[in-house]
Motif scaffolding. Structure first.
Motif, mmCIF file in Angstrom:
data_model
loop_
_atom_site.group_PDB
_atom_site.id
_atom_site.type_symbol
_atom_site.label_atom_id
_atom_site.label_comp_id
_atom_site.label_asym_id
_atom_site.label_seq_id
_atom_site.Cartn_x
_atom_site.Cartn_y
_atom_site.Cartn_z
ATOM 1 N N VAL A 22 12.287 33.066 28.921
ATOM 2 C CA VAL A 22 13.089 32.082 29.686
ATOM 3 C C VAL A 22 12.575 31.471 31.009
ATOM 4 C CG1 VAL A 22 15.508 31.304 30.467
ATOM 5 C CG2 VAL A 22 14.934 32.455 28.153
ATOM 6 N N HIS A 23 12.117 32.537 31.787
ATOM 7 C CA HIS A 23 11.573 32.398 33.231
ATOM 8 C C HIS A 23 10.688 31.781 33.103
ATOM 9 C CE1 HIS A 23 10.829 33.204 37.494
ATOM 10 N NE2 HIS A 23 9.614 33.790 37.181
ATOM 11 N N GLU A 24 9.556 32.003 32.429
ATOM 12 C CA GLU A 24 8.188 31.150 32.118
ATOM 13 C C GLU A 24 8.472 29.665 31.698
ATOM 14 O OE1 GLU A 24 4.665 32.252 32.436
ATOM 15 O OE2 GLU A 24 5.929 33.797 33.497
ATOM 16 N N PHE A 25 9.293 29.504 30.926
ATOM 17 C CA PHE A 25 9.852 28.022 30.582
ATOM 18 C C PHE A 25 10.227 27.100 31.765
ATOM 19 C CE2 PHE A 25 10.791 28.324 25.672
ATOM 20 C CZ PHE A 25 9.294 28.606 25.582
ATOM 21 N N ALA A 26 10.957 28.011 32.622
ATOM 22 C CA ALA A 26 11.399 27.247 33.866
ATOM 23 C C ALA A 26 10.283 26.373 34.606
ATOM 24 C CB ALA A 26 12.243 28.099 34.825
ATOM 25 N N SER A 27 8.995 27.269 34.520
ATOM 26 C CA SER A 27 8.002 26.426 35.231
ATOM 27 C C SER A 27 7.152 25.612 34.585
ATOM 28 C CB SER A 27 7.130 27.591 35.816
ATOM 29 O OG SER A 27 6.555 28.341 34.608
ATOM 30 N N VAL A 28 7.411 25.478 33.236
ATOM 31 C CA VAL A 28 6.751 24.445 32.307
ATOM 32 C C VAL A 28 7.390 23.154 32.677
ATOM 33 C CG1 VAL A 28 6.520 23.350 30.112
ATOM 34 C CG2 VAL A 28 6.379 26.067 30.671
ATOM 35 N N HIS A 180 13.916 24.186 21.511
ATOM 36 C CA HIS A 180 14.853 23.247 22.577
ATOM 37 C C HIS A 180 13.707 22.767 23.895
ATOM 38 C CE1 HIS A 180 17.228 22.997 26.453
ATOM 39 N NE2 HIS A 180 17.974 22.661 25.740
ATOM 40 N N LYS A 181 13.181 23.622 24.209
ATOM 41 C CA LYS A 181 12.030 23.292 25.252
ATOM 42 C C LYS A 181 11.149 22.243 24.827
ATOM 43 C CE LYS A 181 10.548 23.903 29.626
ATOM 44 N NZ LYS A 181 11.507 23.649 30.710
ATOM 45 N N GLU A 182 10.449 22.316 23.828
ATOM 46 C CA GLU A 182 9.609 20.993 23.057
ATOM 47 C C GLU A 182 10.264 19.906 23.235
ATOM 48 O OE1 GLU A 182 8.329 22.419 19.491
ATOM 49 O OE2 GLU A 182 6.296 23.290 19.983
ATOM 50 N N ALA A 183 11.761 19.931 22.720
ATOM 51 C CA ALA A 183 12.513 18.614 22.717
ATOM 52 C C ALA A 183 12.679 18.032 24.279
ATOM 53 C CB ALA A 183 13.803 19.037 21.984
#
Length: 188
Positions: A22-28, A180-183
């Motif tokens: 989740v932390h890594e996704f925040a920087s995408v 969710h992140k891909e969307a």
């Protein structure tokens, strides 16, 4: 070791893997501005002689949906912060003002969105590898407890079944986060 303690340790390891994802996704990068996008950029500050995270050097705010404003605590670090943002792999072009740095967030092209979804999938796979490693540790611990006569054979099978249930739950959560992140990335 107690079987309950072993299960709790396994679940804790899996939870840490999920939190890291989740932390890594925040920087995408997505199409909208978010302080998490740049807060972990490393900035080398000559005055301090060390590498620091951007969030340690400045306040990051979102005045508009496609704009970030970086206000350094020490105005002498403005040039170094601007350079670090420009040289990051995010494709951002900061503009330094007198007291702050404006970072416009450009619209992502279709090609760039696809690259970002590949990155999201890669991060998801790395998280699943972490979950499987925690699963292996849990299974090994069940075998060790059986060898130490802390568990019966049926107890070992029950323990392994519980570890597998945890694994399945966390893998599903990772898949949900990835979807969710891909969307979010593909949304124009």
């Amino acid at each position: 070791m107690d079987p309950e303690v072993s299960l709790l340790e396994t679940e804790e390891k899996m939870q840490k893997v999920l939190e890291h994802l989740v932390h890594e996704f925040a920087s995408v990068r997505t199409g909208k501005a978010s302080p998490a996008l740049i807060e972990n950029i490393d900035v080398f500050v000559h005055a301090y002689g060390s590498q620091m995270k951007l969030k340690q050097l400045a306040v990051i705010s979102v005045p508009e949906p496609r704009m970030l404003t970086v206000s350094p605590f020490d105005p002498s670090t403005t040039q170094e912060i601007e350079k670090a943002i420009r040289e990051s792999k995010l494709g951002l072009n900061p503009v330094a003002g007198d007291r702050s740095i404006r970072v416009p967030i450009p619209e992502l092209s279709e090609e760039r969105r696809r690259e970002m979804t590949k990155l999201v999938k890669q991060l998801g796979e790395e998280a699943k590898v972490g979950i499987r490693a925690a699963r292996k540790d849990g299974m090994d611990e069940a075998k060790k407890m059986k060898a130490d006569n802390d568990l019966t054979e049926d107890g070992q099978k029950d323990q392994e079944a519980e570890v597998q249930k945890l694994t399945d739950r966390f893998v599903k959560e990772i898949d949900d986060h990835v979807a969710h992140k891909e969307a979010e990335v593909m949304k124009v």
